[in-house]
Design an enzyme around this catalytic site. Structure first.
Site, PDB file in Angstrom:
ATOM      1  N   LYS A   1       8.928  54.048  20.616  1.00 24.49           N
ATOM      2  CA  LYS A   1       9.298  54.721  19.368  1.00 24.49           C
ATOM      3  C   LYS A   1      10.667  55.398  19.439  1.00 24.49           C
ATOM      4  O   LYS A   1      11.074  56.081  18.517  1.00 24.49           O
ATOM      5  CB  LYS A   1       8.254  55.781  19.013  1.00 24.49           C
ATOM      6  CG  LYS A   1       6.834  55.257  18.926  1.00 24.49           C
ATOM      7  CD  LYS A   1       6.586  54.494  17.663  1.00 24.49           C
ATOM      8  CE  LYS A   1       5.228  53.857  17.653  1.00 24.49           C
ATOM      9  NZ  LYS A   1       4.304  54.428  16.747  1.00 24.49           N
TER      10      LYS A   1
ATOM     11  N   PHE B   1       3.154  63.034  16.994  1.00 25.78           N
ATOM     12  CA  PHE B   1       1.891  62.550  17.563  1.00 25.78           C
ATOM     13  C   PHE B   1       1.936  61.163  18.179  1.00 25.78           C
ATOM     14  O   PHE B   1       0.899  60.598  18.491  1.00 25.78           O
ATOM     15  CB  PHE B   1       0.742  62.598  16.542  1.00 25.78           C
ATOM     16  CG  PHE B   1       0.283  63.984  16.218  1.00 25.78           C
ATOM     17  CD1 PHE B   1      -0.274  64.790  17.188  1.00 25.78           C
ATOM     18  CD2 PHE B   1       0.439  64.496  14.949  1.00 25.78           C
ATOM     19  CE1 PHE B   1      -0.683  66.074  16.899  1.00 25.78           C
ATOM     20  CE2 PHE B   1       0.035  65.769  14.636  1.00 25.78           C
ATOM     21  CZ  PHE B   1      -0.533  66.566  15.616  1.00 25.78           C
ATOM     22  N   ASP B   2       3.120  60.586  18.361  1.00 24.02           N
ATOM     23  CA  ASP B   2       3.168  59.285  19.026  1.00 24.02           C
ATOM     24  C   ASP B   2       4.516  59.078  19.722  1.00 24.02           C
ATOM     25  O   ASP B   2       5.147  58.032  19.579  1.00 24.02           O
ATOM     26  CB  ASP B   2       2.893  58.162  18.022  1.00 24.02           C
ATOM     27  CG  ASP B   2       2.365  56.900  18.695  1.00 24.02           C
ATOM     28  OD1 ASP B   2       1.909  56.989  19.856  1.00 24.02           O
ATOM     29  OD2 ASP B   2       2.419  55.829  18.068  1.00 24.02           O
ATOM     30  N   ILE B   3       4.944  60.073  20.481  1.00 20.59           N
ATOM     31  CA  ILE B   3       6.195  59.980  21.228  1.00 20.59           C
ATOM     32  C   ILE B   3       5.958  59.083  22.440  1.00 20.59           C
ATOM     33  O   ILE B   3       5.082  59.356  23.264  1.00 20.59           O
ATOM     34  CB  ILE B   3       6.686  61.375  21.677  1.00 20.59           C
ATOM     35  CG1 ILE B   3       6.973  62.256  20.462  1.00 20.59           C
ATOM     36  CG2 ILE B   3       7.895  61.272  22.597  1.00 20.59           C
ATOM     37  CD1 ILE B   3       8.110  61.781  19.596  1.00 20.59           C
TER      38      ILE B   3
ATOM     39  N   THR C   1      -1.061  57.177  21.058  1.00 22.55           N
ATOM     40  CA  THR C   1      -1.285  56.029  21.926  1.00 22.55           C
ATOM     41  C   THR C   1      -1.913  56.503  23.229  1.00 22.55           C
ATOM     42  O   THR C   1      -1.457  57.478  23.820  1.00 22.55           O
ATOM     43  CB  THR C   1       0.060  55.327  22.220  1.00 22.55           C
ATOM     44  OG1 THR C   1       0.651  54.946  20.974  1.00 22.55           O
ATOM     45  CG2 THR C   1      -0.133  54.106  23.093  1.00 22.55           C
TER      46      THR C   1
END
Length: 184
Positions: free
Chosen positions: A58, A52-54, A93
């Site tokens: 990261k 859920f935040d690629i 994001t």
């Protein structure tokens, strides 16, 4: 990680003087490594991991520039039988969040949310800029996926616009763009 995060190598405004831009061939290899990591999280584990935040921040790079997906603070674990995941609020994001995370009419939340984020990141890797850039001179260039689709895919814009130097780089870039748009 010795080489920090991917964002340090792809954005023109972030790249430091002592760090070089990576070649498109190396970025392509990194993109494949990230895809393999996501495939493992989604299909290879006993419990499915949805990140859920690629995003480039990261993705950490080791000494051989092999990518490592990091920061699982927003991740969700689910059984392999679950194709749709229930969520109370959007995670991720802005700019990388799949539309179904904040608009339930589009569809259910699944591993495809990570695929959407991956596609956005691929476009950024090719173009060397963030997906939203309010500093551009023309308003039609603010949202990068729309711009790259309109000018590169539909109009076959000259590769020099993306800083490409030869036919090989142009082919790699075009392939990455089509994969990125397909993921989105």
């Amino acid at each position: 990680m010795p080489n920090g995060s991917l964002e340090m190598f792809i954005y023109k405004e972030v790249t430091m003087k002592d760090r070089q831009h990576l070649s498109l061939e190396k970025l392509f290899e990194i993109a494949i490594g990230i895809a393999r990591g996501l495939e493992y999280f989604h299909l290879g584990c006993n419990t499915q991991i949805l990140h859920f935040d690629i995003k480039p921040h990261k993705i950490l790079l080791d000494d051989k520039f092999l990518p490592k997906i990091a920061d699982f603070g927003l991740a969700k674990l689910c059984t392999m039988k679950e194709s749709i995941v229930s969520m109370l609020e959007a995670r991720g994001t802005i700019g990388y969040i799949a539309p179904e995370l904040f608009c339930r009419n589009i569809g259910g939340v699944s591993h495809k949310s990570d695929v959407y984020s991956y596609g956005m990141m691929i476009l950024e890797m090719v173009g060397g800029r963030k997906n939203i850039n309010v500093r551009v001179s023309q308003t039609n260039k603010i949202y990068y996926p729309h711009w790259i689709y309109g000018y590169v895919v539909q109009s076959n814009t000259e590769p020099q616009l993306l800083g490409l130097k030869n036919i090989e780089e142009t082919e790699i870039a075009r392939e990455m763009i089509l994969v990125g748009l397909g993921c989105m």
